[in-house]
Scaffold this motif. Sequence first.
Motif, PDB file in Angstrom:
ATOM      1  N   SER A  35      31.984  19.810  47.272  1.00 24.31           N
ATOM      2  CA  SER A  35      31.431  18.622  48.325  1.00 24.31           C
ATOM      3  C   SER A  35      30.220  19.337  48.758  1.00 24.31           C
ATOM      4  O   SER A  35      30.105  20.619  48.970  1.00 24.31           O
ATOM      5  N   HIS A  62      28.015  16.451  39.897  1.00 27.26           N
ATOM      6  CA  HIS A  62      28.274  15.710  41.023  1.00 27.26           C
ATOM      7  C   HIS A  62      29.396  15.791  42.182  1.00 27.26           C
ATOM      8  O   HIS A  62      30.503  16.445  41.666  1.00 27.26           O
ATOM      9  N   LYS A  80      33.765  10.275  41.273  1.00 29.60           N
ATOM     10  CA  LYS A  80      33.680   9.480  42.095  1.00 29.60           C
ATOM     11  C   LYS A  80      32.371   8.602  41.913  1.00 29.60           C
ATOM     12  O   LYS A  80      31.379   9.115  41.343  1.00 29.60           O
ATOM     13  N   GLN A  81      32.590   7.254  41.721  1.00 32.34           N
ATOM     14  CA  GLN A  81      31.437   6.573  41.575  1.00 32.34           C
ATOM     15  C   GLN A  81      30.714   6.429  43.249  1.00 32.34           C
ATOM     16  O   GLN A  81      31.292   5.616  44.221  1.00 32.34           O
ATOM     17  N   LEU A  82      29.629   6.809  43.381  1.00 31.88           N
ATOM     18  CA  LEU A  82      28.829   7.126  44.655  1.00 31.88           C
ATOM     19  C   LEU A  82      28.467   5.803  45.068  1.00 31.88           C
ATOM     20  O   LEU A  82      27.728   5.003  44.258  1.00 31.88           O
ATOM     21  N   ASP A  83      28.413   5.384  46.453  1.00 31.88           N
ATOM     22  CA  ASP A  83      27.964   4.186  46.889  1.00 31.88           C
ATOM     23  C   ASP A  83      26.258   4.583  47.055  1.00 31.88           C
ATOM     24  O   ASP A  83      25.663   5.546  46.872  1.00 31.88           O
ATOM     25  N   GLU A  86      25.422   7.278  49.400  1.00 32.52           N
ATOM     26  CA  GLU A  86      25.667   8.761  48.939  1.00 32.52           C
ATOM     27  C   GLU A  86      24.724   9.138  47.752  1.00 32.52           C
ATOM     28  O   GLU A  86      24.211  10.426  47.782  1.00 32.52           O
ATOM     29  N   GLN A  87      24.068   7.931  47.134  1.00 29.58           N
ATOM     30  CA  GLN A  87      23.246   8.359  45.972  1.00 29.58           C
ATOM     31  C   GLN A  87      21.941   8.898  46.719  1.00 29.58           C
ATOM     32  O   GLN A  87      21.303   9.757  46.147  1.00 29.58           O
ATOM     33  N   THR A  90      22.611  12.456  47.573  1.00 32.33           N
ATOM     34  CA  THR A  90      22.688  13.547  46.553  1.00 32.33           C
ATOM     35  C   THR A  90      21.944  13.312  45.216  1.00 32.33           C
ATOM     36  O   THR A  90      22.130  14.255  44.592  1.00 32.33           O
ATOM     37  N   SER A  93      23.260   9.255  40.598  1.00 34.36           N
ATOM     38  CA  SER A  93      23.500   7.681  40.577  1.00 34.36           C
ATOM     39  C   SER A  93      23.956   7.520  39.184  1.00 34.36           C
ATOM     40  O   SER A  93      24.086   6.366  38.851  1.00 34.36           O
TER      41      SER A  93
END
Length: 104
Positions: A35, A62, A80-83, A86-87, A90, A93
């Motif tokens: 993380s 990721h 995890k599909q990042l929102d 979060e994209q 980090t 995408s």
Amino acid sequence: MSDPAETPARLQKRREDVTRAWDLDRGIVLIAAGSPLPIDGTDQFHDFHAHAEHYYQSGLSHPGGVLAFEPNGGWTMFAKQLDLEEQGWTNASETLEEQSRRSG
């Protein structure tokens, strides 16, 4: 974030090789990407780098990803599909479908 030389077939071969080396008949193995680490006193994070073994086996870097091995079920990638927020933090995408395709 990704190495173009890391083809899905090459990654699958790596996982097959390690599966034979482990020779497991029970139990599971989990390889977490990790993380993002916050920078104390700020709302920022250090640059994220996935755990080396996770990246080597999955080709993905990721946050929050976990590669799992179970002797009777084989390999499974949990991602995890990042929102949108979060994209932004980090720069990761990729859709789940794209992650699945790239990791084989």
